[in-house]
Design an enzyme around this catalytic site. Structure first.
Site, PDB file in Angstrom:
ATOM      1  N   ALA A   1       0.843  -1.185   0.000  1.00  0.00           N
ATOM      2  CA  ALA A   1       0.000   0.000   0.000  1.00  0.00           C
ATOM      3  C   ALA A   1       0.880   1.237   0.000  1.00  0.00           C
ATOM      4  CB  ALA A   1      -0.893   0.016   1.234  1.00  0.00           C
ATOM      5  N   MET A   2       0.243   2.406  -0.139  1.00  0.00           N
ATOM      6  CA  MET A   2       0.999   3.656  -0.205  1.00  0.00           C
ATOM      7  C   MET A   2       0.253   4.773   0.510  1.00  0.00           C
ATOM      8  SD  MET A   2       3.664   5.252  -1.217  1.00  0.00           S
ATOM      9  CE  MET A   2       3.896   6.955  -0.729  1.00  0.00           C
TER      10      MET A   2
ATOM     11  N   GLU B   1      -0.401   2.629   7.104  1.00  0.00           N
ATOM     12  CA  GLU B   1      -0.518   3.741   6.151  1.00  0.00           C
ATOM     13  C   GLU B   1      -1.153   4.949   6.833  1.00  0.00           C
ATOM     14  OE1 GLU B   1       1.276   3.148   3.723  1.00  0.00           O
ATOM     15  OE2 GLU B   1       1.247   0.968   3.825  1.00  0.00           O
TER      16      GLU B   1
ATOM     17  N   GLU C   1       9.870   4.788   7.964  1.00  0.00           N
ATOM     18  CA  GLU C   1       9.400   3.397   7.889  1.00  0.00           C
ATOM     19  C   GLU C   1       9.637   2.633   9.193  1.00  0.00           C
ATOM     20  OE1 GLU C   1       7.365   2.658   5.883  1.00  0.00           O
ATOM     21  OE2 GLU C   1       7.676   3.951   4.157  1.00  0.00           O
TER      22      GLU C   1
ATOM     23  N   HIS D   1       1.322   6.809   8.936  1.00  0.00           N
ATOM     24  CA  HIS D   1       2.275   7.606   8.154  1.00  0.00           C
ATOM     25  C   HIS D   1       1.850   9.070   8.055  1.00  0.00           C
ATOM     26  CE1 HIS D   1       5.577   5.280   6.647  1.00  0.00           C
ATOM     27  NE2 HIS D   1       4.863   4.409   5.956  1.00  0.00           N
TER      28      HIS D   1
END
Ligand code: B3K
Ligand code: ZN
Length: 848
Positions: A254-255, A290, A312, A293
């Site tokens: 995923a991003m 995600e 990360e 983040h």
């Protein structure tokens, strides 16, 4: 190979950006992108040229402050000489044309099943327009999308829409790698979340039609993640919308694009019928990751890609904390140790070893590794152990306060800990700089009521780092007395020198040390326990991780004797397992983990670590014999477990239910060793959920009677692509080693094998690679088959091909005949005419 990029060469950007306006006129083969960028010279770099990155772009026009400029792009971008640039701020405007349909690398703007989507991290934005594509250039973005497709999404808040267009406004300055755009015929599941300070956030999970009934769990995980980050870290969401999109063709999991997370559909879509308990856990973790983040990565980002672990490692640590709360700390920690050892230790011990903060790279996408992610998280866990909960909380508050809106370094990160806690972290910093898994040797001495432990450390040489300095290693330990009582509670010893000695006085009888409790450091413990000590810990240790570890080490010892001396299964090991099989008071998930024997790959790594060349076939045979021995010894108990843990209806994916299923399926797998899959057949037919169906099917294949069930399974699930992935993976993963390559070859010709889809490719070949004795056939056929396909894949999707090539990373572990065949396969890949930069770097490092 190309010249590497070096950390030591970092220079600040020549220009900063005040704002970005982008317009997309979408077309499958000729999308037009207009960019208007307000640049301002960076006072830190007076008089510098402006370099804009750009790849595979057709430049249509360019102006500066409205006046046409002639520019000559090269293969990687264009340079605007300082002499032709205004001294103050100016507007650069450019129009480019790109071809999303031809973009098979899945980087930049591409099309997946009729849907436009983007992937820009690390350096994909340069395939969308000319831009200083580096994370330390941050800017607010406005985006206009023109297309007939009904759903048009980008980062930030919606800023208007009409027939054939939509506009988005992201007020938070961000680097280009967080840009995202999605357009397609999508449907949303919607929900709301109100933040602690009262902001109402619209949540939407966008999927293709037909998948909308599989988004419930992801949505629930998202809301829990949002609440958790407020509670644990005081971090709130900062936009009016949060969108998640599921895409079928995606290189990674995923991003975290700002406000518009894009997911591989396998980490969003779930229902009891199609997803296993493991899938549910992955969805929960990745949704959380995600989302987290947004603060650790997006609002505070990385100055350059060498600092990747800054976002990360920290975000993995945060998702681990979240999962420990959601699913139970002990089981979660054991799973983390299993992954770390399987993936990161393997990487750290081979030709691809690199520090958590690498000092050079050729292709940054090759450094999204277990070391940067998982070891990076372990480093933060050690930091938290060393400074304590309060120190950690203080440091994190300072980090968010001081660096919000900035692009930072590992130095910035360590500094907030130094300031908040007054600790000197200069030695600790070596965890970021030195590669290799430290060895901690432990010896014991018992004399006149005094128990002495001697701890010493070495860090093995790794590529480019022959000599290492001592690390700061927190070792959590306690002592268990002969009567099973804990005689010294957990204390954290800091091993900072080459060697330290610890004395425990006034003990009546010799205790058993319980070492590296909670897996307090990512190290290999070298320790020969006294006879009976491991069984004692397995029975009495108060630390659940150490207890599991004792069982694990007993199993490894037993396996080693079986492989090297062809000994029968160690009766002491079998006897020690009795309470695990029978003790109803233990958590089922924990019991399942205790009954899971080390896999072939783990045994190979263990033997290699002990200086023996692993023989994949002997390992495979010994592992089967071990399973048969457990099954034989506990037959009635195991059958009892399968019956007693029969499913509770209706299915629920919660951790407790998943734990019961895990124990039941582990027991079933063992029973299948002796009943040739009779019981598994019954479970397979009755299963109303994918967890049990898949586990039972695996038993049937193992027992050599999977044919009919596999056909029925395919028949039933042919419309569910994520389930068909499992169907591929299971067959290559569980094939008899002698047949595995043939099975893989056969399946690669199956009409459902779409090699261009990363999930499908990974299913088939990841399954083969995971079939240790099957992949490492002595005739090299496994290596050859994978090499053929990697060459083919590399021409289409270099990033993903390079990632799959890590299957070879441990090739030097094996005998000289296998080594010669692996080397030949790697050399053949390396000689290939259209070798990508990604694959070129991987092959070169592996052959070095
Ligand atoms: N940051 C992305 C990974 C991007 C990988 C680029 N090759 C996902 C994540 O770690 O959350
Ligand atoms: Zn991440």
């Amino acid at each position: 190979m190309r010249q590497p990029i070096r950390l030591s060469d970092y220079t600040p950007p020549s220009h900063l950006i005040e704002r970005v306006d982008l317009t997309f006129r979408l077309d499958p083969t000729a999308t037009r992108v207009t960019s208007k960028i307000r640049f301002r010279p960076n006072p830190a770099r007076p008089g510098a040229d402006l370099r804009l990155d750009g790849e595979d772009l057709k430049l249509i026009s360019a102006t500066i402050d409205g006046a046409k400029v002639e520019v000559a792009p090269d293969a990687t971008g264009l340079t605007l000489p300082a002499a032709h640039l205004p001294d103050g701020p100016f507007d650069w405007q450019a129009e480019v044309e790109i071809d999303p349909q031809a973009n098979t690398a899945l980087e930049g703007l591409y099309i997946s099943k009729g849907m436009y989507c983007t992937q820009c991290e690390a350096e994909g934005f340069r395939r969308i327009t000319y831009y200083p594509d580096r994370p330390d250039v941050m800017a607010p973005f406005k985006v206009r999308i023109e297309s007939d497709l009904p759903v048009l999404l980008s980062n930030g808040n919606p800023a208007g829409q009409g027939a054939g267009w939509a506009e988005w406004d992201d007020p938070h300055p961000k680097p280009a790698y967080l840009f995202a755009l999605v357009a397609g015929d999508l449907v949303a599941t919607r929900d709301r979340f109100t933040t602690a300070s009262g902001r109402d956030v619209d949540l939407a999970i966008w999927v293709r039609k037909g998948d909308e009934d599989k988004t419930g769990y992801a949505m629930d995980a998202l809301k829990r993640s949002m609440a958790w980050d407020e509670r644990r870290y005081g971090r709130e969401y900062d936009l009016d919308q949060f969108n998640v999109v599921a895409v079928d063709d995606f290189n990674m999991g995923a991003m975290e694009n700002k406000g518009l997370n894009i997911f591989n559909s396998r980490y969003v879509l779930a229902s009891p019928e199609i997803a296993t308990d493991e899938d549910y856990a992955s969805i929960e973790r990745i949704i959380a990751h995600e989302y987290f983040h947004n603060w650790t990565g997006n609002r505070i980002t990385c100055r350059d890609w060498f600092q990747l672990s800054l976002k990360e490692g920290l975000t993995v640590y945060r998702d681990q904390q979240f999962m420990a709360e959601a699913r139970g700390g002990a089981v979660q920690r054991i799973n983390e140790a299993l992954t770390l050892r399987a993936r990161q230790f393997r990487e750290d011990g081979g030709p691809l070893a690199h520090p958590v903060r690498p000092s050079e790279y050729v292709e940054i996408n090759n450094f999204y590794t277990a070391t940067v992610y998982e070891k990076g998280a372990e480093v933060i866990r050690m930091l938290a152990t060393l400074v304590g909960e309060e120190g950690y909380a203080k440091a994190l508050d300072l980090y968010f306060d001081r660096h919000d809106g900035q692009a930072c370094t590992i130095e910035d990160w360590l500094k907030v800990f130094e300031e908040a806690t007054g600790r000197d972290l200069s030695q600790f910093k070596r965890w970021y700089e030195q590669a290799g898994t430290p060895r901690v040797r432990v010896s014991e001495e018992w004399q006149d009521g005094r128990f002495r432990l001697r701890l010493s450390q070495t860090v093995p040489p790794t590529p480019g780092q022959p000599k290492k300095a001592p690390m700061a290693i927190p070792v959590a330990l306690g002592l268990i007395g002969a009567n099973g009582q804990e005689v010294a509670p957990t204390q954290v010893v800091e091993l900072t020198e080459d060697e330290i000695t610890l004395d425990f006085e006034g003990l009546g009888t010799r205790p058993v040390p319980s070492l590296l409790r909670g897996f307090s450091a990512p190290v290999v413990l070298v320790h020969a326990p006294e006879p009976g000590a491991l069984a004692h810990l397995l029975a009495h240790d108060t630390d659940p991780f150490a207890r599991w570890e004792a069982g694990r080490r007993l199993a490894l010892q037993a396996a080693e004797a079986m492989i090297l001396e062809e000994a029968p299964a160690d009766p002491a090991w079998l006897a020690a397992l009795a309470p695990v099989v029978r003790d109803e008071s233990l958590d089922p998930a924990f019991r399942a983990l205790m009954l899971r024997l080390p896999d072939d790959e783990t045994l190979a790594a263990h033997l290699a670590d002990r200086g023996t060349t692993p023989d994949p076939d002997a390992i495979h045979a010994a592992r089967r014999a071990m399973r048969r021995a457990v099954a034989g010894r506990f037959d009635a108990d195991l059958r009892g477990l399968v019956n007693a843990l029969a499913p509770v209806v209706p299915y629920s994916p919660d951790a407790a239910s998943a734990g019961r299923r895990a124990l039941r399926m582990t027991a079933l797998g063992l029973v299948a060793q002796t009943d040739r899959g009779e019981m598994a057949e019954v479970v397979f037919k009755a299963a109303d959920n994918m967890t049990e169906q898949l586990a039972a099917l695996a038993c049937l294949i193992d027992a050599g009677r999977g044919e009919t069930a596999l056909a029925a399974f395919h028949d039933r699930w042919q419309q569910e692509r994520l389930v068909i992935d499992k169907w591929f993976a299971l067959q290559t993963g569980h094939a008899q080693p002698a047949r595995a390559v043939t099975v893989a070859e056969g399946l690669s010709a199956h009409p459902d094998f779409d090699w261009t889809n990363p999930n499908r490719f990974r299913a088939l070949f990841g399954g083969l690679v995971g079939n240790h004795a099957g992949f490492h056939r002595s005739d090299g056929s496994g290596y050859d088959l994978l090499a053929d396909w990697l060459i083919r894949l590399d021409a289409r999707n270099p990033q993903f091909a390079a990632r799959m090539s890590t299957a070879f990373e441990a090739w030097r572990r094996y005998d000289s005949a296998r080594q010669a065949r692996a080397r030949a396969a790697l050399e053949r890949i390396g000689r290939h005419a259209r070798l990508s930069r990604d694959m070129g770097e991987m092959v070169e490092r592996m052959l070095e």
